[in-house]
Design a protein around this motif. Structure first.
Motif, mmCIF file in Angstrom:
data_model
loop_
_atom_site.group_PDB
_atom_site.id
_atom_site.type_symbol
_atom_site.label_atom_id
_atom_site.label_comp_id
_atom_site.label_asym_id
_atom_site.label_seq_id
_atom_site.Cartn_x
_atom_site.Cartn_y
_atom_site.Cartn_z
ATOM 1 N N LEU A 218 32.785 5.998 -45.391
ATOM 2 C CA LEU A 218 32.320 4.658 -45.049
ATOM 3 C C LEU A 218 32.636 3.705 -46.200
ATOM 4 O O LEU A 218 32.115 3.860 -47.297
ATOM 5 C CB LEU A 218 30.810 4.666 -44.786
ATOM 6 N N GLU A 219 33.462 2.718 -45.923
ATOM 7 C CA GLU A 219 33.806 1.716 -46.923
ATOM 8 C C GLU A 219 33.241 0.371 -46.502
ATOM 9 O O GLU A 219 32.754 0.201 -45.398
ATOM 10 C CB GLU A 219 35.324 1.643 -47.086
ATOM 11 N N GLY A 220 33.307 -0.587 -47.409
ATOM 12 C CA GLY A 220 32.848 -1.922 -47.075
ATOM 13 C C GLY A 220 31.864 -2.486 -48.067
ATOM 14 O O GLY A 220 31.644 -3.685 -48.114
ATOM 15 N N GLY A 221 31.250 -1.639 -48.876
ATOM 16 C CA GLY A 221 30.363 -2.107 -49.927
ATOM 17 C C GLY A 221 31.052 -1.979 -51.273
ATOM 18 O O GLY A 221 32.260 -1.763 -51.368
ATOM 19 N N ARG B 263 19.228 1.170 -52.541
ATOM 20 C CA ARG B 263 20.268 1.854 -51.769
ATOM 21 C C ARG B 263 21.056 0.876 -50.906
ATOM 22 O O ARG B 263 22.259 1.013 -50.727
ATOM 23 C CB ARG B 263 19.633 2.929 -50.879
ATOM 24 N N SER B 264 20.365 -0.120 -50.358
ATOM 25 C CA SER B 264 21.027 -1.038 -49.435
ATOM 26 C C SER B 264 22.017 -1.956 -50.148
ATOM 27 O O SER B 264 22.797 -2.645 -49.489
ATOM 28 C CB SER B 264 19.982 -1.886 -48.700
ATOM 29 N N LEU B 265 22.019 -1.986 -51.486
ATOM 30 C CA LEU B 265 22.973 -2.805 -52.217
ATOM 31 C C LEU B 265 24.392 -2.265 -52.095
ATOM 32 O O LEU B 265 25.350 -2.962 -52.422
ATOM 33 C CB LEU B 265 22.587 -2.889 -53.700
ATOM 34 N N HIS B 266 24.524 -1.034 -51.652
ATOM 35 C CA HIS B 266 25.844 -0.427 -51.537
ATOM 36 C C HIS B 266 26.292 -0.518 -50.071
ATOM 37 O O HIS B 266 26.125 -1.546 -49.430
ATOM 38 C CB HIS B 266 25.789 1.002 -52.068
ATOM 39 N N VAL B 267 26.876 0.505 -49.518
ATOM 40 C CA VAL B 267 27.212 0.489 -48.099
ATOM 41 C C VAL B 267 25.916 0.334 -47.313
ATOM 42 O O VAL B 267 24.899 0.946 -47.660
ATOM 43 C CB VAL B 267 27.923 1.801 -47.704
ATOM 44 N N ALA B 268 25.924 -0.478 -46.277
ATOM 45 C CA ALA B 268 24.709 -0.724 -45.511
ATOM 46 C C ALA B 268 24.085 0.585 -45.056
ATOM 47 O O ALA B 268 24.746 1.443 -44.477
ATOM 48 C CB ALA B 268 25.029 -1.593 -44.293
ATOM 49 N N GLU B 269 22.805 0.732 -45.339
ATOM 50 C CA GLU B 269 22.139 1.997 -45.029
ATOM 51 C C GLU B 269 22.110 2.262 -43.526
ATOM 52 O O GLU B 269 22.139 3.418 -43.097
ATOM 53 C CB GLU B 269 20.722 1.979 -45.600
ATOM 54 N N SER B 270 22.075 1.217 -42.735
ATOM 55 C CA SER B 270 22.091 1.418 -41.282
ATOM 56 C C SER B 270 23.394 2.085 -40.841
ATOM 57 O O SER B 270 23.402 2.948 -39.946
ATOM 58 C CB SER B 270 21.924 0.081 -40.551
ATOM 59 N N ASP B 271 24.510 1.720 -41.480
ATOM 60 C CA ASP B 271 25.797 2.353 -41.158
ATOM 61 C C ASP B 271 25.792 3.823 -41.578
ATOM 62 O O ASP B 271 26.321 4.691 -40.876
ATOM 63 C CB ASP B 271 26.939 1.624 -41.860
ATOM 64 N N VAL B 272 25.189 4.092 -42.732
ATOM 65 C CA VAL B 272 25.106 5.475 -43.209
ATOM 66 C C VAL B 272 24.260 6.307 -42.248
ATOM 67 O O VAL B 272 24.617 7.438 -41.892
ATOM 68 C CB VAL B 272 24.523 5.527 -44.628
ATOM 69 N N GLU B 273 23.145 5.745 -41.817
ATOM 70 C CA GLU B 273 22.261 6.491 -40.920
ATOM 71 C C GLU B 273 22.931 6.772 -39.578
ATOM 72 O O GLU B 273 22.774 7.860 -39.012
ATOM 73 C CB GLU B 273 20.962 5.700 -40.727
ATOM 74 N N GLU B 274 23.698 5.816 -39.064
ATOM 75 C CA GLU B 274 24.434 6.059 -37.819
ATOM 76 C C GLU B 274 25.448 7.185 -37.994
ATOM 77 O O GLU B 274 25.626 8.024 -37.104
ATOM 78 C CB GLU B 274 25.141 4.770 -37.380
ATOM 79 N N ALA B 275 26.104 7.209 -39.155
ATOM 80 C CA ALA B 275 27.069 8.275 -39.422
ATOM 81 C C ALA B 275 26.368 9.625 -39.542
ATOM 82 O O ALA B 275 26.908 10.655 -39.092
ATOM 83 C CB ALA B 275 27.845 7.969 -40.705
ATOM 84 N N MET B 276 25.185 9.637 -40.104
ATOM 85 C CA MET B 276 24.429 10.885 -40.195
ATOM 86 C C MET B 276 24.058 11.395 -38.805
ATOM 87 O O MET B 276 24.113 12.596 -38.538
ATOM 88 C CB MET B 276 23.176 10.688 -41.064
ATOM 89 N N HIS B 277 23.682 10.492 -37.930
ATOM 90 C CA HIS B 277 23.399 10.886 -36.543
ATOM 91 C C HIS B 277 24.651 11.479 -35.895
ATOM 92 O O HIS B 277 24.577 12.487 -35.192
ATOM 93 C CB HIS B 277 22.906 9.688 -35.733
ATOM 94 N N ARG B 278 25.803 10.859 -36.152
ATOM 95 C CA ARG B 278 27.044 11.389 -35.577
ATOM 96 C C ARG B 278 27.331 12.793 -36.099
ATOM 97 O O ARG B 278 27.827 13.654 -35.359
ATOM 98 C CB ARG B 278 28.217 10.459 -35.913
#
Length: 319
Positions: free
Chosen positions: A294-297, A128-143
């Motif tokens: 979320l873009e960047g990956g 999963r981390s090969l795509h958009v950074a999972e930490s960024d995804v998790e922060e967005a989920m919290h938001r």
């Protein structure tokens, strides 16, 4: 009058009636239709063209694959009601045989996905981390979920249990569901290590969950829907779980052309458009849409957030 003539001419053939019946169950490629019908692909393609020209079927391209589904509901639904009223499914041996072979197609698809899951369970988080950074995804989920209480949480396709790790501390109750025994074994080990033994883990099918209706406040589908052969059915089942005003959060890829993910990573769908999700939300009586992108990956990740409508009558929509 011309449209009516095209419709009835299109249905005036047993094979085309069989194709319509199969597309009611799920979207299929021409090759899969040929496999189920026991006919050559060129012959099936000719039948499909007639149905498409009559507006009874539509083609949807994903990479090098083309999936077929039923046409506009306004045109198709009245015909399906008439067919149901006229037909006797118990006496139709063709229908029974087709549906049995359709199960074989489903089984083939599922076996390929499960083999991949079993072989890659240990590296799942890394993939999963090969795509958009999972930490960024998790922060967005919290938001997306932070403004309100999590309440009773269900994570469908929990994998290694990461979403339960993130949100179970804020939940009144947390349940993770996954079909893969290997994933569940890893999830149980990770949650135990994190002292989250009270979090419940179950094996289950995203299309038919052994959970009560209207008994959850938050349902999450995190990077799961692109493995679904029937995304509309998965969303409808997630909606069934939601109590009044409950929320559904879908995290997945935007539509893309990475065909290798289908062949090498068992992806059934090459991402989703906002229009697709909106249509499935509407059918499942969910109000909402795109929350964040979320873009960047290599791939774009989107978060779609919806809320259960107060009064619902779920519709059947082709996947």
């Amino acid at each position: 009058m011309r449209a009516e003539l095209e419709i009835f001419r299109a249905l005036a053939d047993p094979t085309r009636l069989r194709i319509v019946a199969l597309l009611r169950a799920m979207e299929l490629s021409v090759g899969e239709l040929a496999q189920v019908l026991g006919q050559s692909q060129p012959r099936v393609s000719r039948h499909v063209k007639i149905l498409v020209d009559a507006g009874l079927a539509v083609r949807r391209k994903e990479g090098s694959w083309v999936f077929l589904g039923l046409g506009d509901p306004g045109r198709v639904q009245p015909l399906l009601k008439a067919i149901d009223g006229w037909s006797d499914a118990d006496q139709d041996h063709w229908m029974r045989a087709d549906l049995a072979r359709l199960e074989a197609v489903r089984a083939d698809r599922q076996a390929a996905a499960e083999a991949y899951f079993a072989a890659h369970a240990e590296q799942w988080d890394a993939i999963r981390s090969l795509h958009v950074a999972e930490s960024d995804v998790e922060e967005a989920m919290h938001r997306a979920l932070e403004p309100e209480e999590i309440g009773r949480l269900v994570d469908i396709g929990t994998g290694t249990g990461r979403i339960l790790e993130l949100f179970s501390g804020r939940a009144d109750r947390a349940t993770g569901i996954d079909r893969s025994p290997e994933m569940l074994r890893l999830a149980r080990a990770k949650l135990s290590e994190a002292n989250l033994e009270d979090t419940e883990i179950r094996q289950g099918d995203m299309y038919s969950l052994e959970l009560p209706s209207a008994d959850s406040d938050t349902v999450v589908l995190h990077q799961v829907l692109h493995y679904a052969q029937q995304p509309a059915a998965a969303i409808a089942e997630a909606s069934r779980l939601l109590d009044a005003d409950g929320r559904l959060l879908i995290v997945d890829f935007a539509a893309h052309e990475r065909e290798d993910l289908r062949s090498q990573a068992a992806h059934a769908r090459l991402g989703f458009s906002d229009q697709q999700i909106a249509r499935w939300f509407e059918a499942a009586e969910i109000e909402g849409g795109l929350f964040e992108q979320l873009e960047g990956g290599e791939l774009t990740v989107k978060l779609w957030l919806g809320r259960r409508k107060a009064s619902r009558r779920l519709k059947v929509v082709a996947a």
